[in-house]
Design a protein around this motif. Structure first.
Motif, PDB file in Angstrom:
ATOM      1  N   ALA A  15      13.323   7.552 -70.040  1.00 42.59           N
ATOM      2  CA  ALA A  15      13.060   6.538 -71.068  1.00 42.59           C
ATOM      3  C   ALA A  15      12.673   5.233 -70.394  1.00 42.59           C
ATOM      4  O   ALA A  15      12.928   5.030 -69.205  1.00 42.59           O
ATOM      5  CB  ALA A  15      14.300   6.325 -71.940  1.00 42.59           C
ATOM      6  N   THR A  16      12.051   4.362 -71.142  1.00 42.51           N
ATOM      7  CA  THR A  16      11.810   3.005 -70.663  1.00 42.51           C
ATOM      8  C   THR A  16      12.072   2.046 -71.828  1.00 42.51           C
ATOM      9  O   THR A  16      12.298   2.499 -72.966  1.00 42.51           O
ATOM     10  CB  THR A  16      10.396   2.852 -70.056  1.00 42.51           C
ATOM     11  OG1 THR A  16      10.292   1.569 -69.452  1.00 42.51           O
ATOM     12  CG2 THR A  16       9.295   2.998 -71.084  1.00 42.51           C
ATOM     13  N   ILE A  17      12.095   0.757 -71.538  1.00 44.37           N
ATOM     14  CA  ILE A  17      12.507  -0.209 -72.562  1.00 44.37           C
ATOM     15  C   ILE A  17      11.460  -1.313 -72.682  1.00 44.37           C
ATOM     16  O   ILE A  17      10.851  -1.710 -71.680  1.00 44.37           O
ATOM     17  CB  ILE A  17      13.880  -0.814 -72.196  1.00 44.37           C
ATOM     18  CG1 ILE A  17      14.951   0.267 -72.238  1.00 44.37           C
ATOM     19  CG2 ILE A  17      14.254  -1.947 -73.157  1.00 44.37           C
ATOM     20  CD1 ILE A  17      16.332  -0.207 -71.805  1.00 44.37           C
ATOM     21  N   ARG A  18      11.254  -1.779 -73.882  1.00 46.17           N
ATOM     22  CA  ARG A  18      10.420  -2.955 -74.119  1.00 46.17           C
ATOM     23  C   ARG A  18      11.165  -3.893 -75.067  1.00 46.17           C
ATOM     24  O   ARG A  18      11.933  -3.442 -75.923  1.00 46.17           O
ATOM     25  CB  ARG A  18       9.085  -2.566 -74.769  1.00 46.17           C
ATOM     26  CG  ARG A  18       8.141  -1.780 -73.872  1.00 46.17           C
ATOM     27  CD  ARG A  18       7.582  -2.638 -72.761  1.00 46.17           C
ATOM     28  NE  ARG A  18       6.572  -1.933 -71.963  1.00 46.17           N
ATOM     29  CZ  ARG A  18       6.844  -1.146 -70.935  1.00 46.17           C
ATOM     30  NH1 ARG A  18       8.099  -0.935 -70.566  1.00 46.17           N
ATOM     31  NH2 ARG A  18       5.870  -0.566 -70.264  1.00 46.17           N
ATOM     32  N   ARG A  19      10.945  -5.212 -74.897  1.00 52.93           N
ATOM     33  CA  ARG A  19      11.524  -6.180 -75.835  1.00 52.93           C
ATOM     34  C   ARG A  19      10.380  -6.869 -76.576  1.00 52.93           C
ATOM     35  O   ARG A  19       9.411  -7.315 -75.932  1.00 52.93           O
ATOM     36  CB  ARG A  19      12.368  -7.219 -75.085  1.00 52.93           C
ATOM     37  CG  ARG A  19      12.930  -8.277 -76.053  1.00 52.93           C
ATOM     38  CD  ARG A  19      13.779  -9.302 -75.341  1.00 52.93           C
ATOM     39  NE  ARG A  19      14.963  -8.674 -74.765  1.00 52.93           N
ATOM     40  CZ  ARG A  19      15.498  -9.019 -73.601  1.00 52.93           C
ATOM     41  NH1 ARG A  19      14.958  -9.977 -72.884  1.00 52.93           N
ATOM     42  NH2 ARG A  19      16.574  -8.412 -73.146  1.00 52.93           N
ATOM     43  N   SER A  84       1.013  -2.837 -69.314  1.00 53.22           N
ATOM     44  CA  SER A  84       0.909  -3.675 -68.117  1.00 53.22           C
ATOM     45  C   SER A  84       2.092  -3.499 -67.164  1.00 53.22           C
ATOM     46  O   SER A  84       2.008  -3.875 -66.002  1.00 53.22           O
ATOM     47  CB  SER A  84       0.788  -5.145 -68.526  1.00 53.22           C
ATOM     48  OG  SER A  84       1.901  -5.495 -69.309  1.00 53.22           O
ATOM     49  N   ARG A  85       3.209  -2.935 -67.612  1.00 50.88           N
ATOM     50  CA  ARG A  85       4.349  -2.724 -66.709  1.00 50.88           C
ATOM     51  C   ARG A  85       4.484  -1.262 -66.312  1.00 50.88           C
ATOM     52  O   ARG A  85       5.554  -0.831 -65.875  1.00 50.88           O
ATOM     53  CB  ARG A  85       5.652  -3.199 -67.361  1.00 50.88           C
ATOM     54  CG  ARG A  85       5.670  -4.656 -67.760  1.00 50.88           C
ATOM     55  CD  ARG A  85       5.229  -5.563 -66.629  1.00 50.88           C
ATOM     56  NE  ARG A  85       6.119  -5.526 -65.485  1.00 50.88           N
ATOM     57  CZ  ARG A  85       7.032  -6.450 -65.221  1.00 50.88           C
ATOM     58  NH1 ARG A  85       7.191  -7.465 -66.031  1.00 50.88           N
ATOM     59  NH2 ARG A  85       7.778  -6.359 -64.149  1.00 50.88           N
ATOM     60  N   MET A  86       3.417  -0.497 -66.445  1.00 49.35           N
ATOM     61  CA  MET A  86       3.556   0.913 -66.070  1.00 49.35           C
ATOM     62  C   MET A  86       3.750   1.037 -64.564  1.00 49.35           C
ATOM     63  O   MET A  86       3.538   0.076 -63.821  1.00 49.35           O
ATOM     64  CB  MET A  86       2.386   1.746 -66.576  1.00 49.35           C
ATOM     65  CG  MET A  86       1.125   1.709 -65.767  1.00 49.35           C
ATOM     66  SD  MET A  86      -0.164   2.725 -66.532  1.00 49.35           S
ATOM     67  CE  MET A  86       0.519   4.364 -66.400  1.00 49.35           C
ATOM     68  N   CYS A  87       4.175   2.204 -64.124  1.00 46.98           N
ATOM     69  CA  CYS A  87       4.572   2.427 -62.730  1.00 46.98           C
ATOM     70  C   CYS A  87       3.466   2.039 -61.748  1.00 46.98           C
ATOM     71  O   CYS A  87       2.358   2.574 -61.818  1.00 46.98           O
ATOM     72  CB  CYS A  87       4.940   3.896 -62.546  1.00 46.98           C
ATOM     73  SG  CYS A  87       5.407   4.293 -60.860  1.00 46.98           S
ATOM     74  N   VAL A  88       3.793   1.166 -60.796  1.00 52.06           N
ATOM     75  CA  VAL A  88       2.798   0.793 -59.787  1.00 52.06           C
ATOM     76  C   VAL A  88       2.680   1.871 -58.710  1.00 52.06           C
ATOM     77  O   VAL A  88       1.726   1.858 -57.925  1.00 52.06           O
ATOM     78  CB  VAL A  88       3.131  -0.558 -59.117  1.00 52.06           C
ATOM     79  CG1 VAL A  88       2.996  -1.704 -60.078  1.00 52.06           C
ATOM     80  CG2 VAL A  88       4.519  -0.535 -58.500  1.00 52.06           C
TER      81      VAL A  88
HETATM   82  C1  HEM Z   1       7.126  10.907 -59.877  1.00 56.15           C
HETATM   83  C2  HEM Z   1       7.361   9.670 -59.425  1.00 56.15           C
HETATM   84  C3  HEM Z   1       7.540   8.468 -60.308  1.00 56.15           C
HETATM   85  C4  HEM Z   1       7.755   8.388 -61.654  1.00 56.15           C
HETATM   86  C5  HEM Z   1       7.883   9.526 -62.677  1.00 56.15           C
HETATM   87  C6  HEM Z   1       7.851   6.978 -61.988  1.00 56.15           C
HETATM   88  C7  HEM Z   1       8.056   6.496 -63.266  1.00 56.15           C
HETATM   89  C8  HEM Z   1       8.123   5.155 -63.597  1.00 56.15           C
HETATM   90  C9  HEM Z   1       8.319   4.628 -64.935  1.00 56.15           C
HETATM   91  C10 HEM Z   1       8.477   5.458 -66.214  1.00 56.15           C
HETATM   92  C11 HEM Z   1       8.334   3.296 -64.848  1.00 56.15           C
HETATM   93  C12 HEM Z   1       8.521   2.307 -66.037  1.00 56.15           C
HETATM   94  C13 HEM Z   1       7.119   1.985 -66.579  1.00 56.15           C
HETATM   95  C14 HEM Z   1       7.122   1.316 -67.937  1.00 56.15           C
HETATM   96  O1  HEM Z   1       8.157   0.822 -68.386  1.00 56.15           O
HETATM   97  O2  HEM Z   1       6.038   1.314 -68.580  1.00 56.15           O
HETATM   98  C15 HEM Z   1       8.150   2.936 -63.465  1.00 56.15           C
HETATM   99  C16 HEM Z   1       8.096   1.646 -62.991  1.00 56.15           C
HETATM  100  C17 HEM Z   1       7.934   1.318 -61.673  1.00 56.15           C
HETATM  101  N1  HEM Z   1       7.725   2.193 -60.630  1.00 56.15           N
HETATM  102 FE1  HEM Z   1       7.656   4.202 -60.735  1.00 56.15          FE
HETATM  103  N2  HEM Z   1       7.699   6.245 -60.843  1.00 56.15           N
HETATM  104  C18 HEM Z   1       7.495   7.109 -59.793  1.00 56.15           C
HETATM  105  C19 HEM Z   1       7.257   6.774 -58.475  1.00 56.15           C
HETATM  106  C20 HEM Z   1       7.187   5.495 -57.993  1.00 56.15           C
HETATM  107  C21 HEM Z   1       6.882   5.145 -56.625  1.00 56.15           C
HETATM  108  C22 HEM Z   1       6.543   6.169 -55.519  1.00 56.15           C
HETATM  109  C23 HEM Z   1       6.934   3.798 -56.556  1.00 56.15           C
HETATM  110  C24 HEM Z   1       6.720   2.872 -55.388  1.00 56.15           C
HETATM  111  C25 HEM Z   1       6.180   3.241 -54.250  1.00 56.15           C
HETATM  112  C26 HEM Z   1       7.264   3.287 -57.869  1.00 56.15           C
HETATM  113  C27 HEM Z   1       7.414   1.962 -58.195  1.00 56.15           C
HETATM  114  C28 HEM Z   1       7.628   1.469 -59.473  1.00 56.15           C
HETATM  115  C29 HEM Z   1       7.765   0.039 -59.787  1.00 56.15           C
HETATM  116  C30 HEM Z   1       7.720  -1.129 -58.796  1.00 56.15           C
HETATM  117  C31 HEM Z   1       7.947  -0.054 -61.165  1.00 56.15           C
HETATM  118  C32 HEM Z   1       8.135  -1.329 -62.011  1.00 56.15           C
HETATM  119  C33 HEM Z   1       6.753  -1.795 -62.472  1.00 56.15           C
HETATM  120  C34 HEM Z   1       6.824  -3.063 -63.337  1.00 56.15           C
HETATM  121  O3  HEM Z   1       7.866  -3.333 -63.938  1.00 56.15           O
HETATM  122  O4  HEM Z   1       5.811  -3.776 -63.407  1.00 56.15           O
HETATM  123  N3  HEM Z   1       7.406   4.344 -58.724  1.00 56.15           N
HETATM  124  N4  HEM Z   1       8.020   4.082 -62.722  1.00 56.15           N
END
Ligand code: HEM
Length: 153
Positions: A15-19, A84-88
Motif C-alpha cells: 500500500a501507499t499513502i497520499r494526503r 510524482s512520488r512514485m518509486c525512483v
Molecule cells: C521491486 C522493487 C521495488 C518496489 C516494488 C518499490 C516500490 C515502491 C513504492 C510502492 C513506492 C511508493 C510510491 C508512491 O507512493 O507512489 C516507492 C518509493 C520509493 N522507492 Fe521504491 N520500490 C522498489 C525498489 C526500489 C529501489 C531499488 C530503490 C532505490 C535504489 C527505491 C527507492 C525508492 C524511493 C527513494 C522512494 C520514495 C520516492 C518519493 O517519495 O519521492 N525503490 N517504492
C-alpha cells in the motif's frame, strides 16, 4: 511479463499513502483537505473487476499488450506507486531483477523445494513467511561466459 505478473500478485509494497492538499471530489466521494488516503496496491492488483475472474491466477500472458493494457483500468497495476512520488528505483529494480533471472537461468535449472510453504505475509513489506527455498541444479553445459575464473587465472 513474468516479472510484472509476479509484482502484480505479490507487490512488495502492499500500500501507499497520499494526503489531500485541498478539498477534492473523487467520483461521488467528497475528500476534505488533510485527509490521509491509503491506496491498497495489493487489493487493487487482486481485484477481479479490473483483472477478470482469473485475478488470483499467475498468468503472465495478461501483460502481453503492455502493463497499461493488462487490466480494464490503466492504473490497476501500480507496484511502484504512481504520480510524482512514485518509486525512483523502479528502473534499477527491474534491471536488477531481469539480469538476476537471466544469469541464473543460463546456469541452473530451478525448482521450488518440497519444503516450500506458500505463506506470503506483511512485515513492512510483503515477503514469504517461511522463506522461499529453491533447489538449484547446475546445467550440464553453461554458456562460455558462465565459466568460473579463479584468482590465479
Ligand atoms: C521491486 C522493487 C521495488 C518496489 C516494488 C518499490 C516500490 C515502491 C513504492 C510502492 C513506492 C511508493 C510510491 C508512491 O507512493 O507512489 C516507492 C518509493 C520509493 N522507492 Fe521504491 N520500490 C522498489 C525498489 C526500489 C529501489 C531499488 C530503490 C532505490 C535504489 C527505491 C527507492 C525508492 C524511493 C527513494 C522512494 C520514495 C520516492 C518519493 O517519495 O519521492 N525503490 N517504492
Amino acid at each position: 511479463m513474468i516479472l510484472n505478473e509476479t509484482l502484480r500478485l505479490y507487490p512488495p509494497a502492499v500500500a501507499t499513502i497520499r494526503r489531500a492538499k485541498v478539498d477534492v471530489t473523487l467520483g461521488d466521494l467528497a475528500i476534505p483537505r488533510d485527509t490521509e488516503l491509503l491506496i491498497p496496491i495489493m487489493a487493487i492488483h487482486h481485484d477481479a473487476r479490473f483483472w477478470g475472474p482469473d485475478a488470483a491466477q499467475f498468468n503472465p500472458g495478461r501483460f502481453a499488450g503492455g502493463a497499461a493494457r493488462a487490466a480494464t483500468h490503466p492504473l490497476a497495476f501500480i507496484p511502484f506507486g504512481l504520480g510524482s512520488r512514485m518509486c525512483v528505483g523502479q528502473n534499477l529494480a527491474l534491471l536488477e531483477a531481469k539480469l538476476t533471472v537471466a544469469v541464473l537461468l543460463q546456469r541452473f535449472e530451478l525448482r521450488p523445494s518440497p519444503k516450500y510453504v506458500h505463506a506470503p505475509t506483511v512485515l513492512m513489506l510483503l515477503h514469504p513467511q517461511y522463506g522461499a527455498p529453491v533447489i538449484f541444479r547446475p546445467l550440464s553445459s553453461p554458456p562460455p561466459s558462465a565459466s568460473v575464473h579463479t584468482s590465479d587465472e
